[in-house]
Design a protein around this motif. Structure first.
Motif, PDB file in Angstrom:
ATOM      1  N   ASP A  22       0.826  -1.208   0.000  1.00 17.43           N
ATOM      2  CA  ASP A  22       0.000   0.000   0.000  1.00 17.43           C
ATOM      3  C   ASP A  22       0.862   1.260   0.000  1.00 17.43           C
ATOM      4  OD1 ASP A  22      -2.195  -1.609  -0.010  1.00 17.43           O
ATOM      5  OD2 ASP A  22      -2.770  -1.235   2.089  1.00 17.43           O
ATOM      6  N   TYR A  23       1.993   1.206   0.699  1.00 21.73           N
ATOM      7  CA  TYR A  23       2.886   2.367   0.723  1.00 21.73           C
ATOM      8  C   TYR A  23       3.419   2.677  -0.674  1.00 21.73           C
ATOM      9  CZ  TYR A  23       7.110   5.121   1.376  1.00 21.73           C
ATOM     10  OH  TYR A  23       8.079   6.081   1.267  1.00 21.73           O
ATOM     11  N   TRP A  24       3.876   1.670  -1.387  1.00 20.20           N
ATOM     12  CA  TRP A  24       4.402   1.887  -2.726  1.00 20.20           C
ATOM     13  C   TRP A  24       3.316   2.387  -3.675  1.00 20.20           C
ATOM     14  CZ3 TRP A  24       8.791   1.891  -5.652  1.00 20.20           C
ATOM     15  CH2 TRP A  24       9.987   1.642  -4.957  1.00 20.20           C
ATOM     16  N   LEU A  25       2.119   1.865  -3.542  1.00 17.76           N
ATOM     17  CA  LEU A  25       1.039   2.306  -4.418  1.00 17.76           C
ATOM     18  C   LEU A  25       0.656   3.752  -4.131  1.00 17.76           C
ATOM     19  CD1 LEU A  25      -1.190  -0.894  -4.280  1.00 17.76           C
ATOM     20  CD2 LEU A  25       0.085  -0.081  -6.262  1.00 17.76           C
ATOM     21  N   ASP A  26       0.485   4.098  -2.855  1.00 15.11           N
ATOM     22  CA  ASP A  26       0.017   5.433  -2.485  1.00 15.11           C
ATOM     23  C   ASP A  26       1.104   6.492  -2.584  1.00 15.11           C
ATOM     24  OD1 ASP A  26      -2.676   5.662  -2.045  1.00 15.11           O
ATOM     25  OD2 ASP A  26      -2.605   4.867  -0.016  1.00 15.11           O
ATOM     26  N   LEU A  54       3.826   5.041  -6.695  1.00 19.34           N
ATOM     27  CA  LEU A  54       3.311   4.762  -8.031  1.00 19.34           C
ATOM     28  C   LEU A  54       2.222   5.740  -8.471  1.00 19.34           C
ATOM     29  CD1 LEU A  54       3.243   0.858  -7.899  1.00 19.34           C
ATOM     30  CD2 LEU A  54       4.891   2.347  -9.042  1.00 19.34           C
ATOM     31  N   ILE A  55       1.305   6.101  -7.567  1.00 20.45           N
ATOM     32  CA  ILE A  55       0.246   7.036  -7.964  1.00 20.45           C
ATOM     33  C   ILE A  55       0.808   8.424  -8.272  1.00 20.45           C
ATOM     34  CG2 ILE A  55      -1.837   8.222  -7.157  1.00 20.45           C
ATOM     35  CD1 ILE A  55      -2.667   5.637  -5.783  1.00 20.45           C
ATOM     36  N   PRO A  56       1.668   9.016  -7.422  1.00 19.57           N
ATOM     37  CA  PRO A  56       2.258  10.297  -7.831  1.00 19.57           C
ATOM     38  C   PRO A  56       3.125  10.180  -9.072  1.00 19.57           C
ATOM     39  CG  PRO A  56       3.264   9.491  -5.804  1.00 19.57           C
ATOM     40  CD  PRO A  56       2.048   8.657  -6.047  1.00 19.57           C
ATOM     41  N   PHE A  57       3.784   9.028  -9.254  1.00 20.15           N
ATOM     42  CA  PHE A  57       4.554   8.818 -10.486  1.00 20.15           C
ATOM     43  C   PHE A  57       3.655   8.908 -11.716  1.00 20.15           C
ATOM     44  CE2 PHE A  57       5.232   5.329 -13.563  1.00 20.15           C
ATOM     45  CZ  PHE A  57       6.286   5.886 -14.283  1.00 20.15           C
TER      46      PHE A  57
END
Length: 359
Positions: free
Chosen positions: A47-51, A54-57
């Protein structure tokens, strides 16, 4: 003289046959990337990587695609990208708030059109200005939009703090309320708009953009409608950046406030385009990946080397210094950015693999 090659077994083989054996279709790389992005990343990423990664990326990549269309392909320098992101985010919020039962995709499209209107308005100076002077006029858009959103409470529904919560992401009755689902939503929007931009630059309109960038006078002589081409570049670029602003506010921050779209954000997007490479869509994603992941790597490295002395203030200062050094290094060593560097690496791998396959 025969062009066939004699193999050790006595059979002849044309070089074209060897090339066909080694060829990799142009569509294969984006297809494989999308398959991994849709079906592997949501399952393995935390969840940390997604939020946080990856989403700001994805949001910054889309904003960089829009700016690259304007600056890289059409040659119109802009430092007001965050203003168009802010217009998109606040417009989507107000459409969702004031028009009852308006579907979210429609709100996003209308928000992009609102950003388009502002982009065209501030793109009018491009009909007479260019280069540094045009950049100053887009800088005025940055200050004006941020001032208007702060001055007039109507845009934030008269919220005293000016910080408003983004509405839930619901499309066709499906709530995108988990990090993985929000990531899939952002990925879908970015994929659709990036594909449309890629198709656009292959059309005569995209060729007009490049002609105006390379030599405006020659383009006018050959019949290219220069004024219309410039305004069209501003319009399409602002639409894409406005939608990126919706993703930034609704999907990543989940709040909408003028401070989230300040001048630093505009320069960040410009740096992404410079580092990734002008006039290349791939470069927007490579540059965004570096800019988003780099602070995380720098914080881990600083904490490992300096311990508790490497606080958030030192991290922010170090990030600015290193990013500035990277920009200077790329402008000197590889002006075409990470995209050209990536192509060079792939070319060398191909050259190494070709003799091995012949053996």
């Amino acid at each position: 003289m025969s062009t066939a090659l004699e193999s050790p077994s006595g059979h002849t083989a044309h070089p074209s046959a060897a090339r066909r054996h080694l060829s990799w279709p142009a569509w294969a790389t984006p297809a494989v990337t999308l398959l991994l992005a849709y079906f592997v990343v949501p399952l393995v990423a935390s969840d940390y990587w997604l939020d946080a990664i990856l989403i700001p990326f994805l949001a910054l990549s889309l904003a960089a695609v829009g700016l690259n269309l304007l600056t890289g392909y059409a040659g119109q320098l802009s430092v007001g990208s965050a203003a168009f992101m802010a217009v998109g985010a606040f417009a989507a919020y107000n459409f969702n708030l004031r028009v009852e039962s308006l579907p979210l995709p429609v709100s996003i499209v209308l928000a992009g059109l609102a950003a388009t209107a502002i982009g065209v308005a501030f793109g009018l100076p491009s009909l007479r200005l260019r280069g540094f002077y045009l950049a100053v006029s887009t800088l005025a858009a940055q200050f004006f939009v941020q001032w208007a959103l702060t001055k007039y409470g109507w845009f934030s529904n008269n919220n005293a703090s000016g910080v408003i919560d983004a509405p839930p992401i619901v499309v066709a009755g499906v709530a995108f309320d988990t990090p993985a689902l929000r990531y899939v939503f952002a990925l879908t929007v970015v994929t659709i708009l990036t594909a449309l931009v890629w198709r656009l630059v292959q059309t005569p309109t995209g060729h007009h953009f490049i002609a105006v960038r390379d030599n405006e006078m020659a383009a006018r002589v050959t019949g290219v409608p220069v004024l219309r081409t410039k305004l069209l570049a501003f319009a399409i670029s602002s639409f894409v950046i406005g939608v990126a602003g919706v993703l930034w506010g609704f999907v990543y921050l989940r709040t909408v406030e003028p401070a989230g779209f300040n001048l630093d954000r505009s320069f960040q997007i410009l740096f992404i385009v410079i580092i990734g490479g002008l006039a290349t869509i791939r470069g927007a994603f490579l540059g965004a990946a570096l800019v988003v992941v780099f602070p995380l790597l720098l914080s881990r490295f600083g904490a490992f080397v300096f311990g508790g002395r490497f606080d958030s203030g030192v991290l922010d200062l170090s990030q600015r210094i290193v990013i500035g050094a990277l920009i200077v290094a790329f402008l000197i060593a590889e002006p075409q950015g990470l995209a050209a560097l990536w192509q060079r690496v792939l070319r060398r791998i191909s050259n190494v693999a070709r003799p091995a396959s012949r053996r």
